[in-house]
Motif scaffolding. Structure first.
Motif, mmCIF file in Angstrom:
data_model
loop_
_atom_site.group_PDB
_atom_site.id
_atom_site.type_symbol
_atom_site.label_atom_id
_atom_site.label_comp_id
_atom_site.label_asym_id
_atom_site.label_seq_id
_atom_site.Cartn_x
_atom_site.Cartn_y
_atom_site.Cartn_z
ATOM 1 N N PRO A 613 -8.836 -5.354 -6.162
ATOM 2 C CA PRO A 613 -7.700 -5.524 -7.078
ATOM 3 C C PRO A 613 -6.969 -4.237 -7.442
ATOM 4 O O PRO A 613 -5.736 -4.206 -7.472
ATOM 5 N N SER A 614 -7.722 -3.154 -7.737
ATOM 6 C CA SER A 614 -7.035 -1.959 -8.211
ATOM 7 C C SER A 614 -7.796 -0.698 -7.812
ATOM 8 O O SER A 614 -9.015 -0.624 -7.961
ATOM 9 N N SER A 615 -7.058 0.287 -7.287
ATOM 10 C CA SER A 615 -7.608 1.594 -6.927
ATOM 11 C C SER A 615 -6.554 2.644 -7.226
ATOM 12 O O SER A 615 -5.395 2.325 -7.514
ATOM 13 N N ARG A 616 -6.967 3.896 -7.123
ATOM 14 C CA ARG A 616 -5.989 4.976 -7.256
ATOM 15 C C ARG A 616 -6.381 6.136 -6.359
ATOM 16 O O ARG A 616 -7.548 6.364 -6.043
ATOM 17 N N ILE A 617 -5.343 6.865 -5.932
ATOM 18 C CA ILE A 617 -5.525 8.039 -5.087
ATOM 19 C C ILE A 617 -4.708 9.170 -5.688
ATOM 20 O O ILE A 617 -3.510 9.005 -5.947
ATOM 21 N N ALA A 618 -5.354 10.294 -5.934
ATOM 22 C CA ALA A 618 -4.659 11.493 -6.393
ATOM 23 C C ALA A 618 -4.950 12.609 -5.413
ATOM 24 O O ALA A 618 -6.074 12.722 -4.895
ATOM 25 N N GLY A 619 -3.962 13.438 -5.145
ATOM 26 C CA GLY A 619 -4.211 14.484 -4.171
ATOM 27 C C GLY A 619 -3.110 15.523 -4.121
ATOM 28 O O GLY A 619 -2.096 15.444 -4.821
ATOM 29 N N ALA A 620 -3.353 16.503 -3.263
ATOM 30 C CA ALA A 620 -2.390 17.573 -3.055
ATOM 31 C C ALA A 620 -2.590 18.129 -1.658
ATOM 32 O O ALA A 620 -3.671 17.993 -1.060
#
Length: 776
Positions: A613-620
Motif C-alpha cells: 500500500p505505501s512506501s517511500r524512497i529518499a535519496g541523493a
C-alpha cells in the motif's frame, strides 16, 4: 481480434503516409559540440533528446546518465544487464527465467511473467521496446545511450515510473563509412561487430550493422567438474534507410533484431527451506535433498539436472519515423513500430540434479504495435510537445515444469511430476500527452506536462497437470466444494475457481490515470542550471504466470503510482574542465507491485502478485567529470538511497503473517558508486597510447521484503582495467582489458524457490584483447 488487426493496419498505413511528409536526423545525426582539439582539456557538450527535442545535456532539467558508443565498447557493456556499471542507481537482477529485471532509484518490478510491463522502459530511438525480455540486444553501433532517472510518464509512457533508457543508434549519413570491432577473451569469448554506411543517392542513405557474441562454457558442475555449461551464442543486426528529400523532411525506416541460442545460466544452491515434511513421503524427499552438497563460494561452480538448459529466442522490431517541418518552429512527427518476440527455453532453477523445480520448456510469444503522432514547437521562450499514442499487444505463454522431487509434489497422498502453466493476455492502451517549457525573463523557465492513459488487459490462464495432480485436485475440489467433482482429465485445467470447481480463469483489468509534471528551472549563467520538479507517474497493473491451485493466485495487481519530488543542479566550472551535477529526491510510492506469498491448502506457501500500500524512497546523487590536464579524464558518480515500507502486512519466510513496516524495498543498496579514469599520451608520433580503469561499488541489499538471511546480497566492488594504443587519426585501436580483475565473488540475486535457496553468481575475472578500425 479481427477488429484490432484492422485498426492496427489502418494506423500503420496512415503512419507510413504521414512519415513521408516527416526529422529524425536520418541523413545527418544530431551533432555533438567538440573541444577545439582532441589534445585540449575540456569536457564535450553532448546533444540529447531526453525531452524529445535536441538539447545540450546541461540544459535539461533532469538527472541523466550518458555513455557514448565508444565508452560502452571500452567498458565491455554488451547488453542492458551491463549498464549498471555506468549508471549508479540502476541495478540489474536476473529473474527466475534469467531475463533482465531493472531497478532505478529503488523503483523496479521483480516479475518474470511474459508481458509484464517494467518500471524502467527501454527505447530504440524513442521507439518502445515494451518488455524487458526483448531488451537483451541493441548495445552496438550506437551514438550514445541516455538513462533518464525518475518518472518519465509524460513523454515516455505510463510505465516509466523508475526511468527510461533510450538507445540512440548511429544513423545513415550521406558519405561512405565502415568499421569493425573485434575482441577475444577468457572462455573463448569472441565479440565481433561491424557496420557499413553507403549513400544511395542525393537524398537517400543506408546503414547496416551486425554483432555476434560467442563464448564457450564458463561454469562447471562441482559434483562432476568435467561437465560444463554456460556457453553464449548471440547474434543481432540492424538495417536502416534514411531519406531526406528536402531540408524539412526526414524519414527513417529501421529493422533491428536478435537471435539468442545461449545456455541459460546455472544457479548455486546455498541452503534449504522445505515446503512440508508432514508426511513420510515428503520427509523422504527432504532427506534426499539434504544429501546434496551446497555449492562452494566460487563464481564458476554450479549444478544442474539432466535436461537441455538453453534458449532459442528471437526478436524483431520494425519502425518507421517521419518528421515534417510544418514551419520554422513546428515539426510533425509520426513514429510507428511493430515488435515480434518468440521464446523457447529451459532453465534449472534449483541448482541441483534433483527435480525440485526445473523449467523443462517455456514457449512464449509477444506481438505488439505502437503508433505515436506528435507536434513539437520550438521558440525563443516557449517550447512545447503535444501528441497521442496507441499501443496494443498480445502475449501468450506455456511453461512446463517438473517438481517430481519436491516435498510438496504430493497431493492427498498422490505424487505428481509435471505442472504446466498457461496464459493469454491482450493489452490495449490509449494516451494523449502534452508538455511545455515557458521562459520568463532571462533566467527562469516554468515546465508543465500532462498525460492521460486508458488501458485494458484481458487475461485467461490456468495450471494443468499430469495424472497425479489431476486426480489430487479432483479430490480436493470435491472436499472444498461439498459436491462431487467430475474427474479432471490430465492436461485440463486444475485451478480451482470461486465455486471450488476446476476451470480456466478469465478476467479483465481496466484502468486509467493522469500523470503530470510541474517544474521550475533557473539558469543564472550559461554554465549553471538549478531545477526543481514535482512529478506524478503511474505503472499499469499486471497478471502473473505461476502454478495456481486456486484462482486467487491469478488475480492481478492494480496500477502503482509515484509522487516524486526532485531538486538538482548542473554546474560547468574551470573553463569547461569540471562538470558537477547533483540531485536530491523523495518518492511517495503507492501500491508498489511485488511478488508476495499466500498460504494455500496442500501446497503450503505459494507466490502471487500483491500491492504494497505505501512506501517511500529518499535519496541523493552526485556526478563529477574532470579534465584537469591534457590527456587526463576522471569521472565519479554516486547514489544514496534510503527506502522504507510504510504500510504492508503479508506472509514472511516463517509462513506467518508479519507487519513489514520499516523494512527496506528489495534491490535498493544504500550506496552505489562508480568511477572511471583514463590517461591518453599525446604527441607520440602517430600514436596515442592510453591506460584506464573503471570501478563499481554496491553496498549490501536484499532480494525480499522480509529481509531473511537467505535473501542477502552482499556488498561488492568490481574493478576493470584497460590499456592500449590508438592511431592519431582515430582509425585504429588495439587494447587489452581485464574485467573484475580482483576476481571478486559476488551475486546479483538470491531467493528461495520450492525447497531450496539459490543465488545467481556473477562472472569471475576475464581478460582479453580488442581491436577496432574505422574507414571512410
Amino acid at each position: 481480434m479481427k477488429a484490432r488487426v484492422t485498426v492496427s493496419a489502418i494506423l500503420l498505413a496512415s503512419g507510413s503516409i504521414l512519415a513521408s511528409a516527416a526529422s529524425a536526423q536520418a541523413i545527418e545525426p544530431a551533432t555533438e559540440a567538440q573541444p577545439d582539439s582532441g589534445a585540449q582539456p575540456g569536457i564535450d557538450v553532448i546533444i540529447v533528446t531526453a525531452q524529445k527535442r535536441d538539447q545540450a545535456v546541461n540544459d535539461v532539467p533532469l538527472s541523466i546518465s550518458l555513455a557514448t558508443g565508444e565508452t560502452l565498447a571500452q567498458t565491455g557493456v554488451q547488453n542492458v544487464a551491463d549498464l549498471p556499471k555506468l549508471v549508479p542507481g540502476l541495478t540489474f537482477t536476473p529473474s527466475l527465467n534469467a531475463s533482465p529485471i531493472l531497478t532505478l532509484r529503488g523503483v523496479g518490478f521483480n516479475e518474470y511473467t511474459l508481458g509484464a510491463s517494467p518500471t524502467v522502459s527501454v527505447y530504440n530511438d524513442q521507439a518502445p521496446v515494451p518488455f524487458l525480455s526483448m531488451a537483451r540486444g541493441n548495445t552496438f553501433d550506437l551514438e550514445r545511450v541516455e538513462v533518464l532517472k525518475g518518472p518519465q510518464g509524460i513523454l515516455f509512457g505510463q510505465n516509466s515510473t523508475g526511468g527510461a533508457i533510450n538507445y540512440i543508434v548511429a544513423k545513415p549519413v550521406d558519405r561512405f563509412e565502415a568499421g569493425f570491432d573485434a575482441s577475444y577473451g577468457r572462455f573463448d569469448e569472441t565479440v565481433v561487430s561491424g557496420f557499413v554506411n553507403v549513400p544511395l543517392g542525393d537524398t537517400l542513405a543506408g546503414r547496416v550493422s551486425v554483432r555476434t557474441l560467442q563464448m564457450s562454457d564458463w561454469q562447471y558442475d562441482y559434483r562432476n567438474p568435467s561437465d560444463t555449461h554456460g556457453s553464449q551464442d548471440f547474434l543481432e543486426g540492424r538495417a536502416q534507410i534514411g531519406w531526406q528529400p528536402s531540408s524539412g523532411v526526414n524519414v527513417l525506416l529501421s529493422a533491428s533484431g536478435w537471435r539468442d541460442k545461449s545456455d541459460t545460466p546455472g544457479t548455486q544452491i546455498t541452503g534449504f527451506r522445505f515446503q512440508t515434511t508432514a508426511s513420510a513421503a515428503a520427509q523422504q524427499r527432504a532427506n534426499a535433498l539434504l544429501a546434496v552438497p551446497l555449492a562452494p563460494e566460487e563464481a564458476r561452480a554450479s549444478s544442474w539436472g539432466d535436461f537441455p538448459r538453453e534458449r532459442d529466442d528471437n526478436y524483431l522490431q520494425v519502425s518507421l519515423r517521419g518528421d515534417f517541418d510544418m514551419s520554422d518552429s513546428v515539426t510533425f512527427t509520426s513514429l510507428t513500430s511493430v515488435d515480434r518476440y518468440r521464446e523457447d527455453y529451459s532453465y534449472d532453477r534449483d541448482g541441483t540434479s534433483l527435480r525440485i523445480l526445473d523449467l523443462l520448456e517455456s514457449l512464449g510469444s509477444i506481438d505488439d504495435f505502437s503508433q505515436e503522432l506528435r507536434l513539437t514547437g520550438v521558440g525563443d521562450r516557449l517550447n512545447w510537445v503535444l501528441g497521442t499514442n496507441i499501443f496494443t499487444a498480445q502475449a501468450s505463454s506455456v511453461n512446463t515444469l517438473t517438481v517430481a522431487d519436491a516435498t510438496n509434489g504430493i497431493i492427498l497422498g498422490r505424487p505428481f511430476s509435471i505442472v504446466t502453466q498457461t496464459f493469454d493476455l491482450d493489452i490495449d492502451e490509449f494516451s494523449f500527452f502534452g508538455n511545455a517549457d515557458l521562459t520568463l525573463g532571462s533566467i527562469v523557465t516554468l515546465t508543465g506536462g500532462l498525460r492521460y492513459t486508458n488501458s485494458a488487459r484481458r487475461y485467461n490462464g490456468c495450471t494443468r497437470g499430469d495424472a497425479g495432480l489431476s486426480a489430487g485436485l479432483t479430490q480436493l475440489s470435491t472436499i472444498l466444494s461439498g459436491s462431487p467433482t467430475t474427474p479432471i482429465v490430465p492436461g485440463e485445467c486444475v485451478t480451482l475457481l470461486a465455486n471450488q470447481k476446476p476451470g480456466e480463469f478469465f478476467d479483465r483489468l481496466e484502468e486509467d490515470n493522469l500523470s503530470w509534471r510541474a517544474g521550475v528551472t533557473v539558469e543564472p549563467s550559461a554554465d549553471a542550471l538549478l531545477y526543481a520538479n514535482v512529478t506524478k507517474g503511474f505503472k499499469s497493473g499486471s497478471y502473473p504466470i505461476l502454478s495456481a491451485s486456486t484462482f486467487t493466485q491469478l488475480l492481478p495487481v492494480t496500477q502503482e503510482s509515484i509522487l516524486a519530488y526532485e531538486a538538482g543542479f548542473k554546474l560547468t566550472l574551470a573553463d569547461r574542465r569540471v562538470q558537477l551535477n547533483g540531485a536530491a529526491f523523495y518518492y511517495d510510492y503507492q501500491d508498489k507491485q511485488v511478488r508476495g506469498n499466500i498460504l494455500v491448502p496442500v501446497f503450503q506457501v505459494i507466490e502471487r502478485l500483491v500491492n504494497v500500500p505505501s512506501s517511500r524512497i529518499a535519496g541523493a546523487e552526485l556526478q563529477l567529470q574532470v579534465a584537469p590536464v591534457t590527456g587526463l579524464t576522471l569521472s565519479a558518480s554516486g547514489t544514496y538511497l534510503d527506502t522504507k515500507i510504510l504500510e504492508f502486512t503479508g506472509l514472511n519466510d516463517a509462513r506467518v503473517s508479519q507487519d513489514f513496516r520499516g523494512q527496506p524495498i528489495p534491490y535498493t543498496p544504500k550506496w552505489q558508486i562508480s568511477g572511471d579514469a583514463e590517461y591518453r599520451f599525446y604527441d607520440i608520433g602517430n600514436f596515442e597510447p592510453f591506460v584506464g580503469a573503471n570501478f563499481v561499488y554496491n553496498s549490501e541489499t536484499n532480494s525480499a521484503i522480509s529481509t531473511p538471511a537467505f535473501a542477502r546480497i552482499k556488498p561488492f566492488t568490481v574493478i576493470d582495467l584497460r590499456a592500449g594504443v590508438t592511431t592519431a587519426d582515430g582509425r585504429w585501436t588495439i587494447a587489452a582489458y581485464g574485467r573484475n580483475v580482483t576476481n571478486e565473488y559476488y551475486w546479483t540475486n538470491a531467493y528461495a524457490t520450492q525447497d531450496v535457496i539459490v543465488r545467481n553468481a556473477a562472472r569471475p575475472v576475464t581478460y582479453g584483447l580488442r581491436v577496432s578500425a574505422r574507414f571512410n
